[in-house]
Scaffold this active site. Sequence first.
Site, PDB file in Angstrom:
ATOM      1  N   ASP A  69     -66.035 -40.020  24.241  1.00 48.74           N
ATOM      2  CA  ASP A  69     -65.366 -38.881  23.590  1.00 48.74           C
ATOM      3  C   ASP A  69     -63.712 -39.354  23.514  1.00 48.74           C
ATOM      4  OD1 ASP A  69     -64.824 -36.612  22.517  1.00 48.74           O
ATOM      5  OD2 ASP A  69     -64.299 -35.653  24.406  1.00 48.74           O
ATOM      6  N   ASP A 122     -61.263 -38.120  15.420  1.00 53.36           N
ATOM      7  CA  ASP A 122     -61.990 -37.643  16.544  1.00 53.36           C
ATOM      8  C   ASP A 122     -63.458 -38.042  16.399  1.00 53.36           C
ATOM      9  OD1 ASP A 122     -62.827 -36.279  18.944  1.00 53.36           O
ATOM     10  OD2 ASP A 122     -63.121 -34.422  17.897  1.00 53.36           O
TER      11      ASP A 122
END
Length: 390
Positions: free
Chosen positions: A100, A262
Amino acid sequence: MFPSKTLLSVILIALSAVDASPVRRQAAPTTLSFTTRVNVRANTLSIVAADRARAQAMVHSNNTSKRAGSSSFSISNAITTYTAQVGVGSPATQYTLLIDTGSSNTWVGASTPYKHTSTSVDTGNSVSVYYGSGSFSGEEYTDTVTLVASQVQGFNNIDGILGVGPTDLTEGTVSNVGSVPTVTDNLYSKGTIGTEALGVYFVPGGGAGELTFGGSDSSKMTSSVNYVPLTTTSPASNYWGIDQSITYGNTTILSATAGIVDTGTTLILIATDAFRKYQTATGAVLDNTTGLLMITSAQYSNLQTLNFNIDGTNYGLTPNGQIWPRSRNTDIGGNSNSIYLIVNDIGSSSGSGLDFINGYSFLQRFYSVFDTTEHRVGLATTSSTTATSN
């Protein structure tokens, strides 16, 4: 909460092979393969709801929440996740970690218990991070181990998280310290890598990918890497934030503004007013089942290139790059014969300080580099940039 013994700060196999006095300029990048998967679970959030909840929590993030050890967007509810096998300890135990770029703490033990070894040294500090529907808490360890979680909630089929976001996101998560080093911080400080940068390569439609710690993998690119400075606009500046504008054909969809790149967001999200312009330009209708825009075959034939202008360089998503992989329609509750678009509404109008998210659907078409040393993000084309695999 599920009891476990867990930890953090990995790539121990790479660290154990490093000379005590490395020369940074000669340190080679370290590559870690990962697997992309789609979470198919009963009663899960829709792909749009999961992405939008994450985005809105980022939009409304502030320093107070970070000091409180709270990162309020959901990771465990993400529709598309990326996991890597990581060895920790000596001898090493293998853990499956979720990758992440929107968080920065790395820890293990949600499923496979953490095993203490001779490299484990307890600092006595506690750690606590909240991810929306999931959380972990435990103790901080030093040496080859950074964090160990003893209480875990909301994580299924993974052992923890490999957090590769900016270091500032760890602020307030560990007692008695301001922030804690990320995995890339540790690799750099140990001399394993010569620059604190992370290259990310996705394969369109799912499957394998690669993380390259310490630089990028030129064999995966068809162009040089173009770097742009990180944005200074908050709250995008808290993450891997950049400035860009978006055009659809000759129509401006979103004027120059700040947003983020992201890996933890599946779709491409844009401000509500920009989303409405895109919907009008494409003629798409909203599909209530999936929450995605849907187009006909005739409309697909007429789709124009969606250009992301970043610091004067256009990164064009072809018509095929703008649609959800049709072979995975049923994974998101859609019709196997329908054509869905991967651009959606971030949930707030432009001017919020975080007006777009270039998520997985964008990154699977371009190689990306997250460079802490030079405070920048880089992008390059790949053989998949103009692929028709969707």
